[in-house]
Design a protein around this motif. Sequence first.
Motif, PDB file in Angstrom:
ATOM      1  N   MET A 258       0.669  -1.221  -0.178  1.00 31.52           N
ATOM      2  CA  MET A 258      -0.100  -0.068   0.018  1.00 31.52           C
ATOM      3  C   MET A 258       0.691   1.335   0.130  1.00 31.52           C
ATOM      4  O   MET A 258       0.543   2.317  -0.787  1.00 31.52           O
ATOM      5  CB  MET A 258      -0.907  -0.006   1.300  1.00 31.52           C
ATOM      6  CG  MET A 258      -2.024  -0.869   1.289  1.00 31.52           C
ATOM      7  SD  MET A 258      -2.955  -0.677   2.588  1.00 31.52           S
ATOM      8  CE  MET A 258      -4.149  -2.121   2.728  1.00 31.52           C
ATOM      9  N   LEU A 259       1.792   1.291   1.024  1.00 32.32           N
ATOM     10  CA  LEU A 259       2.812   2.621   1.222  1.00 32.32           C
ATOM     11  C   LEU A 259       3.679   2.894   0.132  1.00 32.32           C
ATOM     12  O   LEU A 259       4.041   4.047  -0.363  1.00 32.32           O
ATOM     13  CB  LEU A 259       3.474   2.323   2.416  1.00 32.32           C
ATOM     14  CG  LEU A 259       2.222   2.507   3.666  1.00 32.32           C
ATOM     15  CD1 LEU A 259       3.355   2.238   4.823  1.00 32.32           C
ATOM     16  CD2 LEU A 259       1.343   3.649   3.433  1.00 32.32           C
ATOM     17  N   THR A 260       4.035   1.742  -0.667  1.00 27.02           N
ATOM     18  CA  THR A 260       5.198   1.739  -1.592  1.00 27.02           C
ATOM     19  C   THR A 260       4.705   1.988  -3.053  1.00 27.02           C
ATOM     20  O   THR A 260       5.424   2.481  -3.904  1.00 27.02           O
ATOM     21  CB  THR A 260       6.345   0.769  -1.654  1.00 27.02           C
ATOM     22  OG1 THR A 260       5.726  -0.528  -1.910  1.00 27.02           O
ATOM     23  CG2 THR A 260       6.815   0.906  -0.082  1.00 27.02           C
ATOM     24  N   VAL A 261       3.312   1.214  -3.354  1.00 29.99           N
ATOM     25  CA  VAL A 261       2.550   1.364  -4.705  1.00 29.99           C
ATOM     26  C   VAL A 261       1.662   2.192  -4.786  1.00 29.99           C
ATOM     27  O   VAL A 261       1.503   3.175  -5.536  1.00 29.99           O
ATOM     28  CB  VAL A 261       2.474  -0.256  -5.090  1.00 29.99           C
ATOM     29  CG1 VAL A 261       1.971  -0.109  -6.442  1.00 29.99           C
ATOM     30  CG2 VAL A 261       3.786  -0.990  -4.890  1.00 29.99           C
ATOM     31  N   ALA A 262       0.411   2.043  -3.833  1.00 33.03           N
ATOM     32  CA  ALA A 262      -0.655   2.604  -3.945  1.00 33.03           C
ATOM     33  C   ALA A 262      -0.789   3.966  -3.662  1.00 33.03           C
ATOM     34  O   ALA A 262      -1.427   4.921  -4.157  1.00 33.03           O
ATOM     35  CB  ALA A 262      -1.820   1.774  -3.472  1.00 33.03           C
ATOM     36  N   VAL A 263      -0.161   4.348  -2.265  1.00 25.29           N
ATOM     37  CA  VAL A 263      -0.031   5.722  -1.781  1.00 25.29           C
ATOM     38  C   VAL A 263       0.707   6.641  -2.831  1.00 25.29           C
ATOM     39  O   VAL A 263       0.277   7.648  -3.258  1.00 25.29           O
ATOM     40  CB  VAL A 263       0.663   5.939  -0.579  1.00 25.29           C
ATOM     41  CG1 VAL A 263       0.994   7.334  -0.116  1.00 25.29           C
ATOM     42  CG2 VAL A 263      -0.174   5.236   0.446  1.00 25.29           C
ATOM     43  N   PRO A 264       1.834   6.202  -3.475  1.00 22.96           N
ATOM     44  CA  PRO A 264       2.598   6.990  -4.402  1.00 22.96           C
ATOM     45  C   PRO A 264       1.804   7.392  -5.713  1.00 22.96           C
ATOM     46  O   PRO A 264       1.588   8.379  -6.178  1.00 22.96           O
ATOM     47  CB  PRO A 264       3.674   6.345  -4.778  1.00 22.96           C
ATOM     48  CG  PRO A 264       4.272   5.598  -3.684  1.00 22.96           C
ATOM     49  CD  PRO A 264       2.664   5.011  -3.069  1.00 22.96           C
ATOM     50  N   ALA A 265       0.757   6.339  -6.131  1.00 18.42           N
ATOM     51  CA  ALA A 265      -0.093   6.635  -7.195  1.00 18.42           C
ATOM     52  C   ALA A 265      -1.095   7.585  -6.909  1.00 18.42           C
ATOM     53  O   ALA A 265      -1.399   8.362  -7.805  1.00 18.42           O
ATOM     54  CB  ALA A 265      -0.573   5.018  -7.670  1.00 18.42           C
ATOM     55  N   VAL A 266      -1.752   7.439  -5.597  1.00 20.02           N
ATOM     56  CA  VAL A 266      -2.918   8.229  -5.217  1.00 20.02           C
ATOM     57  C   VAL A 266      -2.239   9.634  -5.227  1.00 20.02           C
ATOM     58  O   VAL A 266      -2.932  10.721  -5.817  1.00 20.02           O
ATOM     59  CB  VAL A 266      -3.621   7.849  -4.320  1.00 20.02           C
ATOM     60  CG1 VAL A 266      -4.437   9.024  -3.410  1.00 20.02           C
ATOM     61  CG2 VAL A 266      -4.183   6.574  -4.160  1.00 20.02           C
ATOM     62  N   LEU A 267      -0.843   9.882  -4.666  1.00 19.51           N
ATOM     63  CA  LEU A 267      -0.458  11.231  -4.597  1.00 19.51           C
ATOM     64  C   LEU A 267      -0.240  11.632  -5.789  1.00 19.51           C
ATOM     65  O   LEU A 267      -0.633  12.977  -6.110  1.00 19.51           O
ATOM     66  CB  LEU A 267       0.871  10.921  -3.919  1.00 19.51           C
ATOM     67  CG  LEU A 267       0.743  11.043  -2.318  1.00 19.51           C
ATOM     68  CD1 LEU A 267       2.193  10.515  -1.890  1.00 19.51           C
ATOM     69  CD2 LEU A 267       0.459  12.383  -1.729  1.00 19.51           C
ATOM     70  N   GLU A 268       0.206  10.778  -6.840  1.00 20.69           N
ATOM     71  CA  GLU A 268       0.490  11.494  -8.136  1.00 20.69           C
ATOM     72  C   GLU A 268      -0.843  11.837  -8.934  1.00 20.69           C
ATOM     73  O   GLU A 268      -0.935  12.831  -9.542  1.00 20.69           O
ATOM     74  CB  GLU A 268       1.312  10.537  -9.153  1.00 20.69           C
ATOM     75  CG  GLU A 268       1.235  10.929 -10.538  1.00 20.69           C
ATOM     76  CD  GLU A 268       2.310  12.009 -10.610  1.00 20.69           C
ATOM     77  OE1 GLU A 268       2.049  12.659 -11.581  1.00 20.69           O
ATOM     78  OE2 GLU A 268       2.990  12.365  -9.870  1.00 20.69           O
ATOM     79  N   GLN A 269      -1.937  11.082  -8.506  1.00 19.93           N
ATOM     80  CA  GLN A 269      -3.350  11.260  -9.069  1.00 19.93           C
ATOM     81  C   GLN A 269      -3.847  12.552  -8.581  1.00 19.93           C
ATOM     82  O   GLN A 269      -4.534  13.471  -9.428  1.00 19.93           O
ATOM     83  CB  GLN A 269      -4.201  10.044  -9.036  1.00 19.93           C
ATOM     84  CG  GLN A 269      -5.627  10.250  -9.635  1.00 19.93           C
ATOM     85  CD  GLN A 269      -6.553   9.237  -9.433  1.00 19.93           C
ATOM     86  OE1 GLN A 269      -5.933   8.032  -8.971  1.00 19.93           O
ATOM     87  NE2 GLN A 269      -7.801   9.595  -9.420  1.00 19.93           N
ATOM     88  N   THR A 270      -3.564  12.734  -7.327  1.00 20.52           N
ATOM     89  CA  THR A 270      -4.218  13.981  -6.654  1.00 20.52           C
ATOM     90  C   THR A 270      -3.679  15.102  -6.961  1.00 20.52           C
ATOM     91  O   THR A 270      -4.113  16.219  -6.905  1.00 20.52           O
ATOM     92  CB  THR A 270      -4.259  13.598  -5.253  1.00 20.52           C
ATOM     93  OG1 THR A 270      -4.978  12.253  -5.016  1.00 20.52           O
ATOM     94  CG2 THR A 270      -5.238  14.735  -4.410  1.00 20.52           C
TER      95      THR A 270
END
Length: 152
Positions: free
Chosen positions: A132-144
């Motif tokens: 979650m923290l190394t794959v998903a969170v960076p993706a959500v940060l980038e999208q947001t």
Amino acid sequence: MVSEFRIVCDYPYSMEQVWRVMTEPGLVAQWTVTGQGGRPEGFEPVAGTHFRLIAKPVMGWRGIVDCEVLEVDAPRLLRYTWVGDEGEAPSFVTYRIEELPTGTRFTWEHTGFTGVGGFFMAKLLRSVRTKMLTVAVPAVLEQTYPRPAMNP
């Protein structure tokens, strides 16, 4: 036997941006889907708030984590209890957010697992949280918060 784990990630975003992705229910639901879902229900980053993380039930687990916010110092600290099965003793989750010259350091700590079952639960959750923290969170940060493209 007491088990715990800590995951540290650096993100090239401001503390406020990381805090928002980690605490705004609609954004939390986007990065927790890489695990069992863990959609927050009733969450507010306010001490004393009782909330649930609702996921898809699996054999041996009802799919609900009951939590209570214990401490908040936005955008630096969030601490809450975690009860995965009714009647079990709570474990504790802490988010620590620190400003870095290049962005923000986010530390996830999950402490207080007891016994052999707790040892295995900590191991399982560490694996899920790392993704979650190394794959998903960076993706959500980038999208947001899209970063400008660099010119070659």
